[in-house]
Design an enzyme around this catalytic site. Sequence first.
Site, PDB file in Angstrom:
ATOM      1  N   ARG A  95      45.456   4.831 -12.400  1.00 15.74           N
ATOM      2  CA  ARG A  95      44.968   3.540 -11.876  1.00 15.74           C
ATOM      3  C   ARG A  95      44.351   3.822 -10.508  1.00 15.74           C
ATOM      4  O   ARG A  95      44.892   4.622  -9.743  1.00 15.74           O
ATOM      5  CB  ARG A  95      46.107   2.515 -11.768  1.00 15.74           C
ATOM      6  CG  ARG A  95      45.676   1.193 -11.167  1.00 15.74           C
ATOM      7  CD  ARG A  95      46.632   0.030 -11.454  1.00 15.74           C
ATOM      8  NE  ARG A  95      47.946   0.164 -10.888  1.00 15.74           N
ATOM      9  CZ  ARG A  95      49.054   0.445 -11.578  1.00 15.74           C
ATOM     10  NH1 ARG A  95      48.991   0.640 -12.887  1.00 15.74           N
ATOM     11  NH2 ARG A  95      50.221   0.547 -10.975  1.00 15.74           N
ATOM     12  N   GLU A 121      42.903   1.507  -7.294  1.00 15.99           N
ATOM     13  CA  GLU A 121      42.880   0.105  -6.844  1.00 15.99           C
ATOM     14  C   GLU A 121      42.444   0.019  -5.390  1.00 15.99           C
ATOM     15  O   GLU A 121      42.994   0.699  -4.519  1.00 15.99           O
ATOM     16  CB  GLU A 121      44.287  -0.492  -6.988  1.00 15.99           C
ATOM     17  CG  GLU A 121      44.414  -1.893  -6.421  1.00 15.99           C
ATOM     18  CD  GLU A 121      45.769  -2.529  -6.721  1.00 15.99           C
ATOM     19  OE1 GLU A 121      46.769  -1.798  -6.845  1.00 15.99           O
ATOM     20  OE2 GLU A 121      45.808  -3.766  -6.813  1.00 15.99           O
ATOM     21  N   HIS A 181      49.919 -10.957  -5.466  1.00 13.68           N
ATOM     22  CA  HIS A 181      49.111 -11.687  -6.450  1.00 13.68           C
ATOM     23  C   HIS A 181      48.921 -13.065  -5.836  1.00 13.68           C
ATOM     24  O   HIS A 181      49.684 -13.993  -6.083  1.00 13.68           O
ATOM     25  CB  HIS A 181      49.820 -11.744  -7.808  1.00 13.68           C
ATOM     26  CG  HIS A 181      49.992 -10.383  -8.411  1.00 13.68           C
ATOM     27  ND1 HIS A 181      50.897 -10.106  -9.398  1.00 13.68           N
ATOM     28  CD2 HIS A 181      49.359  -9.200  -8.159  1.00 13.68           C
ATOM     29  CE1 HIS A 181      50.818  -8.807  -9.721  1.00 13.68           C
ATOM     30  NE2 HIS A 181      49.898  -8.250  -8.981  1.00 13.68           N
ATOM     31  N   ASP A 185      79.228 -10.922   0.877  1.00 15.52           N
ATOM     32  CA  ASP A 185      78.657 -11.542   2.080  1.00 15.52           C
ATOM     33  C   ASP A 185      77.346 -10.889   2.499  1.00 15.52           C
ATOM     34  O   ASP A 185      76.937 -10.970   3.652  1.00 15.52           O
ATOM     35  CB  ASP A 185      79.672 -11.515   3.232  1.00 15.52           C
ATOM     36  CG  ASP A 185      80.110 -10.088   3.559  1.00 15.52           C
ATOM     37  OD1 ASP A 185      79.730  -9.161   2.811  1.00 15.52           O
ATOM     38  OD2 ASP A 185      80.816  -9.910   4.565  1.00 15.52           O
ATOM     39  N   ASP A 217      47.264  -3.811  -1.182  1.00 16.99           N
ATOM     40  CA  ASP A 217      47.615  -3.410  -2.554  1.00 16.99           C
ATOM     41  C   ASP A 217      46.626  -2.319  -2.954  1.00 16.99           C
ATOM     42  O   ASP A 217      45.523  -2.612  -3.405  1.00 16.99           O
ATOM     43  CB  ASP A 217      47.515  -4.637  -3.474  1.00 16.99           C
ATOM     44  CG  ASP A 217      48.002  -4.343  -4.884  1.00 16.99           C
ATOM     45  OD1 ASP A 217      48.622  -3.284  -5.101  1.00 16.99           O
ATOM     46  OD2 ASP A 217      47.766  -5.187  -5.777  1.00 16.99           O
ATOM     47  N   GLU A 222      41.002  -2.974  -9.860  1.00 16.02           N
ATOM     48  CA  GLU A 222      42.003  -1.957 -10.193  1.00 16.02           C
ATOM     49  C   GLU A 222      42.075  -1.633 -11.682  1.00 16.02           C
ATOM     50  O   GLU A 222      43.083  -1.897 -12.337  1.00 16.02           O
ATOM     51  CB  GLU A 222      43.381  -2.411  -9.714  1.00 16.02           C
ATOM     52  CG  GLU A 222      43.786  -3.819 -10.132  1.00 16.02           C
ATOM     53  CD  GLU A 222      45.243  -4.127  -9.749  1.00 16.02           C
ATOM     54  OE1 GLU A 222      46.115  -3.299 -10.072  1.00 16.02           O
ATOM     55  OE2 GLU A 222      45.486  -5.189  -9.163  1.00 16.02           O
ATOM     56  N   HIS A 268      54.230  -1.408 -13.965  1.00 12.85           N
ATOM     57  CA  HIS A 268      54.962  -1.809 -12.761  1.00 12.85           C
ATOM     58  C   HIS A 268      56.290  -1.058 -12.663  1.00 12.85           C
ATOM     59  O   HIS A 268      57.347  -1.641 -12.502  1.00 12.85           O
ATOM     60  CB  HIS A 268      55.178  -3.332 -12.722  1.00 12.85           C
ATOM     61  CG  HIS A 268      53.957  -4.085 -12.310  1.00 12.85           C
ATOM     62  ND1 HIS A 268      53.884  -5.454 -12.301  1.00 12.85           N
ATOM     63  CD2 HIS A 268      52.752  -3.652 -11.867  1.00 12.85           C
ATOM     64  CE1 HIS A 268      52.679  -5.821 -11.884  1.00 12.85           C
ATOM     65  NE2 HIS A 268      51.980  -4.749 -11.615  1.00 12.85           N
ATOM     66  N   HIS A 286      45.877  -4.280 -18.677  1.00 11.70           N
ATOM     67  CA  HIS A 286      46.075  -5.306 -17.630  1.00 11.70           C
ATOM     68  C   HIS A 286      44.734  -5.792 -17.103  1.00 11.70           C
ATOM     69  O   HIS A 286      43.686  -5.201 -17.385  1.00 11.70           O
ATOM     70  CB  HIS A 286      46.952  -4.763 -16.491  1.00 11.70           C
ATOM     71  CG  HIS A 286      46.406  -3.538 -15.802  1.00 11.70           C
ATOM     72  ND1 HIS A 286      45.367  -3.581 -14.912  1.00 11.70           N
ATOM     73  CD2 HIS A 286      46.777  -2.229 -15.876  1.00 11.70           C
ATOM     74  CE1 HIS A 286      45.120  -2.361 -14.444  1.00 11.70           C
ATOM     75  NE2 HIS A 286      45.950  -1.525 -15.031  1.00 11.70           N
TER      76      HIS A 286
HETATM   77  N1  GLY Z   1      50.796  -3.668  -7.240  1.00  9.01           N
HETATM   78  C1  GLY Z   1      50.703  -4.584  -8.293  1.00  9.01           C
HETATM   79  C2  GLY Z   1      49.324  -4.764  -8.721  1.00  9.01           C
HETATM   80  O1  GLY Z   1      48.529  -3.885  -8.534  1.00  9.01           O
HETATM   81  O2  GLY Z   1      48.929  -5.804  -9.157  1.00  9.01           O
HETATM   82 MN    MN Z   2      48.773  -2.512  -6.965  1.00  7.73          MN
HETATM   83 MN    MN Z   3      46.987  -5.183  -7.654  1.00  6.76          MN
END
Ligand code: GLY
Ligand code: MN
Ligand code: MN
Length: 470
Positions: free
Chosen positions: A438, A440, A400, A78, A317, A417, A289, A389
């Site tokens: 990374r 971003e 996104h 539930d 993000d 990013e 991810h 990516h």
């Molecule tokens: N946080 C997912 C991306 O950077 O696209």
């Molecule tokens: Mn991100």
């Molecule tokens: Mn992103």
Amino acid sequence: MVSRLLISFSVCFIFFLTSLKSQDLDVNLNSNEDSFEYEQDFLSAEFHKSRRDSLRKLLPEGSAIVFFSSPERNRSNDVYYEYHQNPNFYYLTGLREPNSMVIIYKELQRFNSFETNEVLFMQSRDKNSELWNGRRLGIERAKDRLKLNAILPNKDFLTFNPRFDSLRAVFFDSPFALEDGDTTSTDNLNGLFYHFSKKNPTELKDNQRIEGILMAQLRQIKTEEELVLLRKAVTITCEAQNKLMQEVNENMTEFQTEALVEFVFKNNGAEYTGFPSIQGSGENSCILHYTSNRRPLIKGGLLVSDIGAEYHGYTADVTRTIPPTGKFTKEQKIIYELVLEAQTAGIEAAVEGASFWQPGLITTDIIAEGLKKLGIIKHKNEVRKYFMHGTSHYLGLDVHDVGTYTPLVVGNVITVEPGIYIAQGSDCDPKWWNIGVRIEDDILITTEGPENLSTCSPRTVKAIESLMEK
Ligand code: GLY
Ligand code: MN
Ligand code: MN
């Protein structure tokens, strides 16, 4: 004496019962009418109306389009997953409740007792459900707050003739429209609509393409009102990244760094994370991810922290890559500064009129050149081995976000990013292994050029190390 006491006790008791009755749920709900909404900084009804009007302009003659609220999703037994509204539905109505559907008509339609170019069906108030699950807006308050031209309780859909047979096309928003579910409940508009569409097969078009294109055209350009919320989400996210830099140490775990950043989100009123927080240390910094976040940081190398607070629907993000020790090693610094150089050039390329893909072309070229110089790759065309990516996506109600991928226009918000991820066992000198970086940021396209909304969290090695200094 005793009987007098008894009588007065009984009178009191009856009075107590009566007063309980007079305070029953109905009265409680009514007395809480105005304290139902605690925050005043949501998007305005005028904003949502303007979005419906703009969508209507894009619709072909003689058509209508139907959107559904997200269904509630069962997790187990539930327990349900935390509810989150369908961004398209939220954008067009402002309603944050399930069991709702909106029909937007191109032209004014005449129904039996009224004329309208839009109808919202929504769940009615319900004492029992509100006692257990929280307050509902209800039809009356919705009429006052949402300012749609027609709002009906969803049970009315059973007898409502939406006049689809007089239209040339009716578009609807998959996938929810295709869900069946429990059709014994009039709250299940998806199910009712599904059955309705099966009975009227020639009248409806599951045309996700047109729905996708129309909504992408609108949602990719942020209005000032949306930008207030988006900026707030970004500011909260920067604060979280900065707190992480100040408080992280090698004795923590990834889930503890996750707790640190998400505390800042909630503490600033963000309702959700826009996506599961990524806290990848050591070898996990190379998983794009990564979200399980269970590793102890000890001897963890770098920590990739990719996070976004979602505030009133809009998500940030922002990624920062930091050394939990407070100091980048020589190799980490070399890779970090290459990513930063690429990102800086990518951000500069995010100008009005440029191809959506331009920042990506530039970041990829700089990273390819740099990896070749370092001897990590032999030919520039091997760059995707370590930068696998894309560089940019639209940002907004979805992390996104939807968009047309046509040349950048003022009001677009995109991420820039780039990253480099050198997993253990890669075909290069082992000194580079397990370095994942990374960086971003969230970029608003303006007439004056790219505006980096997330400069509130430091990016350079020097500024990061200085903030991390204990
Ligand atoms: N946080 C997912 C991306 O950077 O696209
Ligand atoms: Mn991100
Ligand atoms: Mn992103």
